[in-house]
Design an enzyme around this catalytic site. Structure first.
Site, PDB file in Angstrom:
ATOM      1  N   HIS A 180      -5.410   2.222  -2.645  1.00 38.30           N
ATOM      2  CA  HIS A 180      -4.550   1.187  -3.202  1.00 38.30           C
ATOM      3  C   HIS A 180      -3.405   0.988  -2.227  1.00 38.30           C
ATOM      4  CE1 HIS A 180      -2.576  -1.248  -6.267  1.00 38.30           C
ATOM      5  NE2 HIS A 180      -1.462  -0.743  -5.769  1.00 38.30           N
ATOM      6  N   CYS A 181      -3.202  -0.238  -1.796  1.00 39.80           N
ATOM      7  CA  CYS A 181      -2.173  -0.502  -0.798  1.00 39.80           C
ATOM      8  C   CYS A 181      -0.991  -1.178  -1.480  1.00 39.80           C
ATOM      9  CB  CYS A 181      -2.734  -1.410   0.302  1.00 39.80           C
ATOM     10  SG  CYS A 181      -1.512  -1.841   1.537  1.00 39.80           S
ATOM     11  N   VAL A 182       0.177  -0.531  -1.449  1.00 40.01           N
ATOM     12  CA  VAL A 182       1.324  -1.137  -2.125  1.00 40.01           C
ATOM     13  C   VAL A 182       1.865  -2.341  -1.354  1.00 40.01           C
ATOM     14  CG1 VAL A 182       2.064   0.941  -3.332  1.00 40.01           C
ATOM     15  CG2 VAL A 182       2.925   0.486  -1.049  1.00 40.01           C
ATOM     16  N   ASN A 185      -0.081  -4.962  -2.749  1.00 42.22           N
ATOM     17  CA  ASN A 185      -0.162  -4.858  -4.201  1.00 42.22           C
ATOM     18  C   ASN A 185      -1.573  -5.095  -4.703  1.00 42.22           C
ATOM     19  OD1 ASN A 185       0.687  -4.548  -6.814  1.00 42.22           O
ATOM     20  ND2 ASN A 185       1.350  -6.661  -7.041  1.00 42.22           N
TER      21      ASN A 185
END
Ligand SMILES: *[C@@H]1O[C@H](CO)[C@@H](O)[C@H](O)[C@H]1NC(C)=O
Ligand SMILES: [Zn+2]
Ligand SMILES: [Zn+2]
Length: 349
Positions: A180-182, A185
């Site tokens: 999951h890449c912040v 998002n």
């Protein structure tokens, strides 16, 4: 502002950037997060309760719930760099006869990058849904090492396709889950890994190109000022060459923002280049970050991290000698990233 103050601010900002980056990279067990945890424990008794709660809630919201904070931060940094580039570097470079074509490359790269950035954010990474799960199950065979047939996600109540994982931030299972890449998002999965790769490479190109143009500008500024040849009389009355420190100090004082930006860009470039190469390597050997971590024994699918041992017959330790045995050749691996197999259709053999 004198040189030392400026330099102190500079160091603080660079260190803050490193801290942010380490935190966002999201892998649960970076040495940095361990350090942060222990620092947190040490300062906990001396911070008031409300501040602790507030910071915990903020961290939770930032890293464990979907939010656009990092997208805004990303855009903000970009605007700052491009404003500075346009305002100070562009004009200076025009004066020293850099061609308009090479000066427009950063803007073209910005455009290309924005497209991939947008696609990363908007594209569905391959959510496992009730309707599609029957097709998604057939995309990859279960290897019975990292992924076992018949496993159900306790949250989604759906069968888990091989290579999928439940994303706790988005609260859904994602096909060929990477991470999951912040910063976008969104999860990176089967349907958007290609955009993510291209996005990483275009950001690197952007940072690298602006850094080179800026360095070129500073070099010209130094040559023009004649500082390299300059000398001064020291306290004993001898003639001394100005030297490198003198030049650096001069640049800091004449172009503080430009030097600052260059430092930031060089830092971002090396960091992202490393990260992009790691993801490129994973693409080449047909692995996801999730599988990479698992096959190194960092995470066991059934147990809590670090509890899968060789003594436990249900969860044998991963077989390190066969880490890449899924790869059917570099070209096919790359093709699978750019033309991911669609659920429903059986994969061509
Ligand atoms: C990639 O690995 C998966 C198993 O993890 C395998 O089913 C698939 O065929 C591999 N793809 C290629 C192109 O080698
Ligand atoms: Zn799930
Ligand atoms: Zn996610």
């Amino acid at each position: 502002m004198d040189f030392l103050t400026l330099f102190a601010i500079y160091v603080v900002v660079v260190v803050t950037c490193i801290v942010l980056v380490c935190k966002y990279s999201g892998q649960q067990q970076t040495p940095f997060s361990i350090l942060l945890n222990s620092v947190g424990k040490v300062i906990a008794p001396i911070t008031p309760k409300w501040l602790q709660n507030l910071s915990q809630r903020t961290l939770h919201r930032l890293f464990h719930q979907r939010n656009n904070m990092f997208i805004y931060l990303h855009i903000l940094l970009e605007v700052a760099v491009y404003a500075e580039f346009t305002y100070e570097v562009f004009g200076f470079c025009r004066e020293m006869d850099t061609t308009l074509i090479s000066l427009s490359v950063p803007y073209i790269l910005l455009l290309i990058k924005s497209v991939f950035f947008y696609l990363c954010i908007k594209r569905d990474p391959g959510t496992v849904t009730k309707k599609k799960v029957a097709g998604q199950i057939h995309v990859y065979p279960y290897d019975r090492k990292l992924f076992h047939p018949g496993t159900t996600c306790p949250t989604c109540q759906l069968l888990k396709p091989a290579r999928s994982k439940h994303c706790r931030v988005c609260n859904r299972c994602v096909q060929r889950f990477d991470h999951h890449c912040v910063w976008v998002n969104n999860c990176i999965g089967a349907q958007n890994t290609r955009y993510f790769l291209l996005y990483l490479f275009s950001v690197c190109a952007m940072a690298g190109d602006i850094a080179v143009l800026t360095a070129d500008m500073l070099l010209h500024a130094v040559l023009r000022s004649g500082l390299m040849m300059a000398s001064y009389i020291d306290e004993y009355g001898d003639k001394q060459l100005a030297g490198l420190m003198f030049v650096v100090q001069h640049l800091f004082l004449t172009f503080p923002r430009v030097v600052f930006m260059l430092g930031f860009l060089v830092f971002v470039f090396f960091l992202l280049a490393g990260y992009a190469l790691f993801h490129f390597y994973l693409a080449v050997v047909n692995q996801t970050s999730n599988e990479w971590y698992k096959s190194r024994g960092y995470v066991c699918q059934h147990c809590h991290p670090g509890t899968g041992t060789a003594d436990d017959p249900r969860h044998p330790a991963p077989d390190h000698s066969k880490r890449y045995y899924y790869s059917r050749g570099v070209l096919r691996n790359i093709r699978e990233i750019f033309l991911p197999p669609q659920p429903g259709h059986k994969k061509d053999k």
